[in-house]
Design an enzyme around this catalytic site. Structure first.
Site, PDB file in Angstrom:
ATOM      1  N   LYS A  15      30.699   7.150  27.420  1.00  0.00           N
ATOM      2  CA  LYS A  15      30.360   8.185  28.021  1.00  0.00           C
ATOM      3  C   LYS A  15      30.711   9.004  29.346  1.00  0.00           C
ATOM      4  O   LYS A  15      30.841   8.384  30.362  1.00  0.00           O
ATOM      5  CB  LYS A  15      29.190   8.813  27.876  1.00  0.00           C
ATOM      6  N   HIS A  44      13.877  17.755  28.109  1.00  0.00           N
ATOM      7  CA  HIS A  44      13.434  16.402  29.048  1.00  0.00           C
ATOM      8  C   HIS A  44      12.294  16.761  30.143  1.00  0.00           C
ATOM      9  O   HIS A  44      11.503  15.706  30.443  1.00  0.00           O
ATOM     10  CB  HIS A  44      14.863  16.237  30.210  1.00  0.00           C
ATOM     11  N   ARG A 100      14.057  14.478  19.117  1.00  0.00           N
ATOM     12  CA  ARG A 100      13.080  16.447  18.428  1.00  0.00           C
ATOM     13  C   ARG A 100      13.777  16.530  16.681  1.00  0.00           C
ATOM     14  O   ARG A 100      12.343  16.480  16.403  1.00  0.00           O
ATOM     15  CB  ARG A 100      15.079  16.463  19.250  1.00  0.00           C
ATOM     16  N   SER A 103      21.516  17.994  26.763  1.00  0.00           N
ATOM     17  CA  SER A 103      21.765  18.355  27.884  1.00  0.00           C
ATOM     18  C   SER A 103      23.674  19.056  27.260  1.00  0.00           C
ATOM     19  O   SER A 103      24.788  19.978  28.178  1.00  0.00           O
ATOM     20  CB  SER A 103      22.539  17.254  28.494  1.00  0.00           C
TER      21      SER A 103
HETATM   22  P1  ADP Z   1      20.133   9.619  25.759  1.00  0.00           P
HETATM   23  O1  ADP Z   1      21.450   9.664  26.197  1.00  0.00           O
HETATM   24  O2  ADP Z   1      19.630   8.479  25.951  1.00  0.00           O
HETATM   25  O3  ADP Z   1      19.803  10.253  24.457  1.00  0.00           O
HETATM   26  P2  ADP Z   1      19.151  12.423  27.111  1.00  0.00           P
HETATM   27  O4  ADP Z   1      19.600  12.492  28.281  1.00  0.00           O
HETATM   28  O5  ADP Z   1      20.163  12.833  25.942  1.00  0.00           O
HETATM   29  O6  ADP Z   1      19.871  10.797  27.431  1.00  0.00           O
HETATM   30  O7  ADP Z   1      17.977  11.640  26.218  1.00  0.00           O
HETATM   31  C1  ADP Z   1      16.706  11.311  27.462  1.00  0.00           C
HETATM   32  C2  ADP Z   1      15.416  11.335  26.422  1.00  0.00           C
HETATM   33  O8  ADP Z   1      15.149  12.498  26.601  1.00  0.00           O
HETATM   34  C3  ADP Z   1      15.605  11.042  24.692  1.00  0.00           C
HETATM   35  O9  ADP Z   1      14.605  10.313  23.976  1.00  0.00           O
HETATM   36  C4  ADP Z   1      16.078  12.632  24.306  1.00  0.00           C
HETATM   37  O10 ADP Z   1      14.970  11.922  22.929  1.00  0.00           O
HETATM   38  C5  ADP Z   1      14.432  13.311  25.131  1.00  0.00           C
HETATM   39  N1  ADP Z   1      15.018  14.321  25.296  1.00  0.00           N
HETATM   40  C6  ADP Z   1      16.315  14.952  25.239  1.00  0.00           C
HETATM   41  N2  ADP Z   1      16.804  16.385  25.291  1.00  0.00           N
HETATM   42  C7  ADP Z   1      15.309  16.229  24.623  1.00  0.00           C
HETATM   43  C8  ADP Z   1      14.528  18.571  24.421  1.00  0.00           C
HETATM   44  N3  ADP Z   1      14.622  19.154  23.901  1.00  0.00           N
HETATM   45  N4  ADP Z   1      13.241  17.742  23.830  1.00  0.00           N
HETATM   46  C9  ADP Z   1      12.555  16.404  23.687  1.00  0.00           C
HETATM   47  N5  ADP Z   1      12.950  15.181  24.591  1.00  0.00           N
HETATM   48  C10 ADP Z   1      14.396  15.579  24.918  1.00  0.00           C
END
Ligand code: ADP
Length: 161
Positions: free
Chosen positions: A42, A18, A91, A129
């Site tokens: 969630k 993130h 990703r 996460s």
């Molecule tokens: P959501 O439940 O909306 O997917 P996340 O917290 O999982 O929320 O992710 C928020 C944003 O960060 C999304 O655009 C996700 O693709 C991006 N993201 C999460 N992990 C990574 C990572 N390892 N590398 C790049 N982007 C990421």
């Protein structure tokens, strides 16, 4: 001309993946609002207030990054903040289908808003996460994948449960 961008997500908790997207977004846009979604579907590990606190801590050195939360439709929030762009990280191929659906519906609901995708840094392409929580649960080392404050917060959560 870059204006304000919103970077929405669950951030439960924030990882280096993130942070990579937020930092790179902050290099492109005048202001990036990191927006934590109140998601009733969630069951999060960290409350919205805890997630905001961790995000504020790890983005504190970026002057044009703000942290906030929102309820309801993302596109309404983006318009309310007078932002022009939604930033999302991509990703693997597995992210693509969901992201394409979300970007398409957002384009329909707010044609003036663009979704801006950033490819993950290869180093973090496997990182989510959920993986972080799974690894931390077994007390394995997460110092390469989350900032120190997040590592401490995870340790505290698991010692309470
Ligand atoms: P959501 O439940 O909306 O997917 P996340 O917290 O999982 O929320 O992710 C928020 C944003 O960060 C999304 O655009 C996700 O693709 C991006 N993201 C999460 N992990 C990574 C990572 N390892 N590398 C790049 N982007 C990421």
């Amino acid at each position: 001309m870059a204006g304000i961008a919103v970077c929405p997500g669950s951030f439960d908790p924030v990882t280096y993946g993130h942070l990579d997207i937020i930092t790179r977004g902050a290099n492109v846009f005048d202001k990036v609002i990191v927006a934590v979604l109140h998601n009733r579907n969630k069951q999060p590990m960290f409350s919205v207030a805890e997630r905001i606190e961790l995000l504020k801590d790890v983005t504190g050195h970026l002057p044009n990054v703000e942290v906030d939360s929102f309820n309801g439709l993302l596109i309404d929030y983006v318009k309310q903040k007078q932002a022009k762009t939604i930033i999302r990280g991509l990703r693997a191929v597995s992210d693509f289908e969901y992201e394409m659906q979300a970007a398409s519906i957002n384009k329909k609901l707010g044609p003036e808003i663009e979704t801006f995708f950033m490819m993950t840094n290869n180093q973090y392409s496997y990182l989510s996460s959920s993986i972080v929580k799974e690894v931390a649960k077994y007390e394995a080392d997460v110092s390469d994948i989350v900032p120190e404050t997040v590592e401490k917060a995870l340790r505290k959560k698991f010692s309470q449960s």
